[in-house]
Design a protein around this motif. Structure first.
Motif, PDB file in Angstrom:
ATOM      1  N   GLY A  26     -10.268  -8.135  -3.371  1.00 30.26           N
ATOM      2  CA  GLY A  26     -11.065  -7.059  -2.815  1.00 30.26           C
ATOM      3  C   GLY A  26     -10.263  -6.228  -1.836  1.00 30.26           C
ATOM      4  O   GLY A  26      -9.283  -6.706  -1.257  1.00 30.26           O
ATOM      5  N   GLU A  27     -10.665  -4.998  -1.659  1.00 30.57           N
ATOM      6  CA  GLU A  27     -10.067  -4.120  -0.642  1.00 30.57           C
ATOM      7  C   GLU A  27     -11.176  -3.639   0.274  1.00 30.57           C
ATOM      8  O   GLU A  27     -12.263  -3.273  -0.181  1.00 30.57           O
ATOM      9  N   PHE A  28     -10.900  -3.663   1.586  1.00 36.74           N
ATOM     10  CA  PHE A  28     -11.888  -3.284   2.598  1.00 36.74           C
ATOM     11  C   PHE A  28     -11.283  -2.241   3.520  1.00 36.74           C
ATOM     12  O   PHE A  28     -10.091  -1.967   3.480  1.00 36.74           O
ATOM     13  N   MET A  29     -12.126  -1.700   4.397  1.00 37.27           N
ATOM     14  CA  MET A  29     -11.661  -0.725   5.382  1.00 37.27           C
ATOM     15  C   MET A  29     -11.066  -1.399   6.617  1.00 37.27           C
ATOM     16  O   MET A  29     -10.660  -0.735   7.561  1.00 37.27           O
ATOM     17  N   GLN A 133       3.484  -1.462   0.556  1.00 35.78           N
ATOM     18  CA  GLN A 133       3.407  -0.257   1.382  1.00 35.78           C
ATOM     19  C   GLN A 133       1.968   0.198   1.603  1.00 35.78           C
ATOM     20  O   GLN A 133       1.621   0.693   2.667  1.00 35.78           O
ATOM     21  N   PHE A 134       1.119   0.015   0.581  1.00 35.19           N
ATOM     22  CA  PHE A 134      -0.241   0.546   0.667  1.00 35.19           C
ATOM     23  C   PHE A 134      -1.263  -0.521   1.041  1.00 35.19           C
ATOM     24  O   PHE A 134      -2.459  -0.321   0.862  1.00 35.19           O
ATOM     25  N   GLN A 135      -0.772  -1.637   1.594  1.00 36.82           N
ATOM     26  CA  GLN A 135      -1.690  -2.694   2.034  1.00 36.82           C
ATOM     27  C   GLN A 135      -2.641  -2.174   3.100  1.00 36.82           C
ATOM     28  O   GLN A 135      -3.836  -2.485   3.096  1.00 36.82           O
ATOM     29  N   SER A 136      -2.112  -1.399   4.017  1.00 40.90           N
ATOM     30  CA  SER A 136      -2.936  -0.792   5.063  1.00 40.90           C
ATOM     31  C   SER A 136      -3.084   0.695   4.759  1.00 40.90           C
ATOM     32  O   SER A 136      -2.341   1.528   5.270  1.00 40.90           O
ATOM     33  N   SER A 137      -4.023   1.002   3.893  1.00 39.46           N
ATOM     34  CA  SER A 137      -4.281   2.404   3.558  1.00 39.46           C
ATOM     35  C   SER A 137      -5.777   2.589   3.351  1.00 39.46           C
ATOM     36  O   SER A 137      -6.536   1.622   3.286  1.00 39.46           O
ATOM     37  N   ASP A 138      -6.189   3.836   3.238  1.00 38.31           N
ATOM     38  CA  ASP A 138      -7.607   4.175   3.135  1.00 38.31           C
ATOM     39  C   ASP A 138      -8.093   3.974   1.699  1.00 38.31           C
ATOM     40  O   ASP A 138      -7.772   4.751   0.809  1.00 38.31           O
ATOM     41  N   PRO A 145      -2.462   7.138  -7.537  1.00 38.54           N
ATOM     42  CA  PRO A 145      -1.826   6.230  -8.500  1.00 38.54           C
ATOM     43  C   PRO A 145      -1.079   5.085  -7.806  1.00 38.54           C
ATOM     44  O   PRO A 145      -1.082   3.960  -8.309  1.00 38.54           O
ATOM     45  N   ALA A 146      -0.471   5.361  -6.656  1.00 48.44           N
ATOM     46  CA  ALA A 146       0.247   4.317  -5.936  1.00 48.44           C
ATOM     47  C   ALA A 146      -0.717   3.253  -5.395  1.00 48.44           C
ATOM     48  O   ALA A 146      -0.412   2.059  -5.405  1.00 48.44           O
ATOM     49  N   GLN A 147      -1.883   3.672  -4.916  1.00 45.18           N
ATOM     50  CA  GLN A 147      -2.890   2.720  -4.454  1.00 45.18           C
ATOM     51  C   GLN A 147      -3.412   1.869  -5.610  1.00 45.18           C
ATOM     52  O   GLN A 147      -3.618   0.660  -5.460  1.00 45.18           O
ATOM     53  N   LYS A 149      -1.814   1.077  -8.335  1.00 40.53           N
ATOM     54  CA  LYS A 149      -0.757   0.127  -8.692  1.00 40.53           C
ATOM     55  C   LYS A 149      -0.716  -1.021  -7.691  1.00 40.53           C
ATOM     56  O   LYS A 149      -0.555  -2.184  -8.079  1.00 40.53           O
ATOM     57  N   TYR A 150      -0.865  -0.706  -6.407  1.00 34.93           N
ATOM     58  CA  TYR A 150      -0.902  -1.757  -5.389  1.00 34.93           C
ATOM     59  C   TYR A 150      -2.050  -2.719  -5.665  1.00 34.93           C
ATOM     60  O   TYR A 150      -1.881  -3.947  -5.617  1.00 34.93           O
ATOM     61  N   CYS A 151      -3.234  -2.190  -5.948  1.00 37.89           N
ATOM     62  CA  CYS A 151      -4.400  -3.025  -6.235  1.00 37.89           C
ATOM     63  C   CYS A 151      -4.156  -3.900  -7.456  1.00 37.89           C
ATOM     64  O   CYS A 151      -4.545  -5.075  -7.478  1.00 37.89           O
ATOM     65  N   ALA A 152      -3.528  -3.340  -8.481  1.00 41.98           N
ATOM     66  CA  ALA A 152      -3.232  -4.109  -9.691  1.00 41.98           C
ATOM     67  C   ALA A 152      -2.291  -5.268  -9.397  1.00 41.98           C
ATOM     68  O   ALA A 152      -2.477  -6.386  -9.890  1.00 41.98           O
ATOM     69  N   ASN A 153      -1.271  -5.009  -8.574  1.00 37.99           N
ATOM     70  CA  ASN A 153      -0.312  -6.066  -8.232  1.00 37.99           C
ATOM     71  C   ASN A 153      -0.980  -7.255  -7.557  1.00 37.99           C
ATOM     72  O   ASN A 153      -0.488  -8.385  -7.633  1.00 37.99           O
ATOM     73  N   ASP A 154      -2.100  -7.022  -6.895  1.00 35.06           N
ATOM     74  CA  ASP A 154      -2.783  -8.097  -6.176  1.00 35.06           C
ATOM     75  C   ASP A 154      -3.483  -9.082  -7.101  1.00 35.06           C
ATOM     76  O   ASP A 154      -3.876 -10.165  -6.663  1.00 35.06           O
TER      77      ASP A 154
END
Length: 203
Positions: A26-29, A133-138, A145-147, A149-154
Motif C-alpha cells: 500500500g501507499e499512504f500520504m 527515489q519515489f518512496q517519499s512522494s505524493d 510513470p516513475a511513481q 514503476k516504483y509501486c510495481a517494484n514493491d
C-alpha cells in the motif's frame, strides 16, 4: 526486465483472476494512520505484473479488492505488513487474512545482516538495484510513470524473495518461529491502531 503495469481506478475489474498467491503493498500520504490516508494498493501475481488500484478516498468503495484481501483461499505476501495492514483496516474496514511477510522472514532468516529493507532483499536475491527515489512522494494525485514503476517494484519481486527466505528459515529450523510471529501480526496492528507504539514486552 519488462513489467506489465496496469492502473485501475477505484477497484479491481470484475473479471480479473489473480490466483491464490499474491503480493500486496500500500501507499499512504504518511505513516500516521489516522491522519495520512491510504491512496493505493498494488498487487502482483509474481509473473512480472503489477495491478495498481487508485482508491476513491471519499468512499473507499472497492468490493472486488476487499473480497480478494479477505479471501481465505488466497495467500498475501507483504513486506512490513504492519503498516499496510493498519491502513487497510482503518480505511477499507476489513481484516486481511492469510498473511506472509518478507520483512519478518528476513529478520528471522538473515541474522547475518542488520539491513532488512526491500531494496536490500531485491539486491541480494534478484541482483537488481531498484531505485527508492519515489518512496517519499505524493501518491494522492495523478501518478507519474516513475511513481507507477516504483509501486510495481514493491510487489513484483516479493514472491521470489519470500521463497528464498522460506528456504533459509526451513534450513535453519526457524520456520515455526516465523509462523508464530505471523499469528501475532494482527495483534501488533491492533496495538498500533490503539496508539501503543512501544514494545510492551520491554521492562
Amino acid at each position: 526486465m519488462n513489467f506489465e503495469i496496469k492502473l485501475h481506478k477505484n477497484d479491481l475489474p470484475d473479471d480479473l483472476e489473480l490466483g491464490n498467491l499474491i503480493a500486496v503493498d500500500g501507499e499512504f500520504m504518511g505513516l500516521n494512520v489516522k491522519r495520512d490516508p491510504l491512496c493505493l494498493i498494488q498487487i502482483s501475481t509474481g509473473n512480472n505484473d503489477a495491478h495498481i488500484i487508485q482508491l476513491d478516498r471519499k468512499s473507499y468503495n472497492a468490493p472486488n479488492l476487499k473480497k480478494l484481501l479477505t479471501n481465505n483461499n488466497v495467500m498475501k505476501i507483504f513486506h512490513y505488513g504492519r503498516a499496510d495492514l493498519a491502513h487497510i483496516k482503518y480505511y477499507l474496514k476489513i481484516k486481511v487474512t492469510n498473511i506472509l511477510d518478507t520483512k519478518i522472514a528476513s529478520k528471522l532468516a538473515r541474522s547475518y545482516s542488520d539491513n532488512h529493507s526491500l531494496k536490500t532483499l531485491i539486491k541480494e536475491f534478484k541482483n537488481i538495484d531498484v531505485s527508492k527515489q519515489f518512496q517519499s512522494s505524493d501518491f494522492g494525485g495523478e501518478l507519474s510513470p516513475a511513481q507507477l514503476k516504483y509501486c510495481a517494484n514493491d510487489v513484483i519481486f516479493l514472491h521470489d524473495i519470500h521463497k528464498k527466505l522460506e528456504e533459509i528459515l526451513i534450513r535453519e529450523n526457524r520456520y515455526n518461529l516465523y509462523s508464530s510471529c505471523l499469528k501475532f501480526l494482527e495483534t501488533r496492528v491492533e496495538l498500533d491502531l490503539a496508539s501503543f507504539k512501544d514494545d510492551i514486552w520491554s521492562h
